[in-house]
Design a protein around this motif. Structure first.
Motif, mmCIF file in Angstrom:
data_model
loop_
_atom_site.group_PDB
_atom_site.id
_atom_site.type_symbol
_atom_site.label_atom_id
_atom_site.label_comp_id
_atom_site.label_asym_id
_atom_site.label_seq_id
_atom_site.Cartn_x
_atom_site.Cartn_y
_atom_site.Cartn_z
ATOM 1 N N MET A 23 31.332 18.721 33.355
ATOM 2 C CA MET A 23 31.451 17.468 35.043
ATOM 3 C C MET A 23 32.287 18.029 36.521
ATOM 4 N N ILE A 117 27.081 12.468 36.925
ATOM 5 C CA ILE A 117 27.223 13.658 35.666
ATOM 6 C C ILE A 117 28.609 14.748 37.242
ATOM 7 N N GLU A 118 28.254 14.014 38.277
ATOM 8 C CA GLU A 118 29.587 15.000 39.675
ATOM 9 C C GLU A 118 30.313 14.148 39.606
ATOM 10 N N GLN A 179 27.788 16.585 30.728
ATOM 11 C CA GLN A 179 28.041 16.566 32.653
ATOM 12 C C GLN A 179 28.188 15.328 32.419
ATOM 13 N N LEU A 182 33.390 12.867 32.044
ATOM 14 C CA LEU A 182 34.786 13.637 32.592
ATOM 15 C C LEU A 182 35.801 14.191 32.073
#
Length: 233
Positions: A23, A117-118, A179, A182
């Protein structure tokens, strides 16, 4: 033969590098040229960029339901454009940081649940933050990175503006399943000293970096507790 093998491994190295292994923070950039250079800055102008007439009609129908509508369009495998529409009769302020929308990307996991995913990387500089005044029926555009990977899924973009979350339409996408995870170290970037560890909860940090509406408020409460603790030392 040896040269062929070297070339193969060289290409394989850069090919694998194009796949995200974990990520990371969202990388988008507001396209001010689109706004200021467009002769027609309202919804019809987007017809130049969006071919799906049904989607355009849907956006028009949503006009009375929300103050902001965002639409995502895949440009290629590496890039998507996100259009933000002001569906009100008044100008509205859009939160901008270093010419970026406060935005992250989400994807459906194997169970069909939306997960980030970010994460959003907040700037430590106060001058990085500003508001873009978007006129009634105005359109602002940003471009954001897309990913490649073995997991075929649906993706969408999540934007936070004025403590309210907005989502784009779904797009076909591909990501690396890693991803979804975390990294533990991410929780440390906001903890400014080892002594502050116990004051910043994982829940507050997750809300903060995943741009939940109360994320800034929760982190502010944790920060205040830490400051009070420091003053008592």
């Amino acid at each position: 033969m040896m040269k062929t093998k070297i070339l193969f491994f060289f290409l394989l190295f850069f090919y694998t590098k194009s796949f995200c292994q974990h990520m990371t923070y969202n990388q988008n950039e507001a396209d001010y040229d689109f706004y200021f250079n467009s002769k027609e800055k309202t919804l019809p102008a987007v017809k130049l960029y969006i071919e799906d007439e049904k989607t355009l009609n849907k956006l028009k129908l949503l006009k009375s339901e929300d103050s902001i509508i965002i639409y995502a369009e895949k440009i290629n495998r590496k890039l998507a454009s996100i259009y933000l529409f002001n569906n009100t009769n008044d100008s509205i302020n859009i939160s901008i940081s270093d010419s970026r929308f406060r935005m992250i990307q989400e994807a459906k996991d194997k169970d069909g649940k939306w997960k980030p995913i970010e994460y959003w990387n907040y700037s430590a500089c106060g001058s990085s933050y500003s508001n873009f005044k978007l006129k009634p029926n105005g359109i602002l555009k940003a471009n954001s990175k897309l990913y490649r990977g073995s997991f075929k899924t649906k993706i969408r973009f999540k934007i936070l503006s004025k403590n309210k979350v907005y989502y784009t339409n779904e797009l076909d996408g591909e990501i690396n399943p890693k991803q979804f995870k975390l990294e533990k170290e991410l929780h440390l970037y906001i903890r400014q000293a080892n002594a502050s560890y116990k004051f910043f909860s994982k829940e507050s940090i997750r809300k903060y970096i995943f741009i939940e509406p109360d994320g800034v408020e929760k982190i502010g409460e944790d920060y205040k507790k830490w400051q009070e603790w420091l003053e008592q030392k």
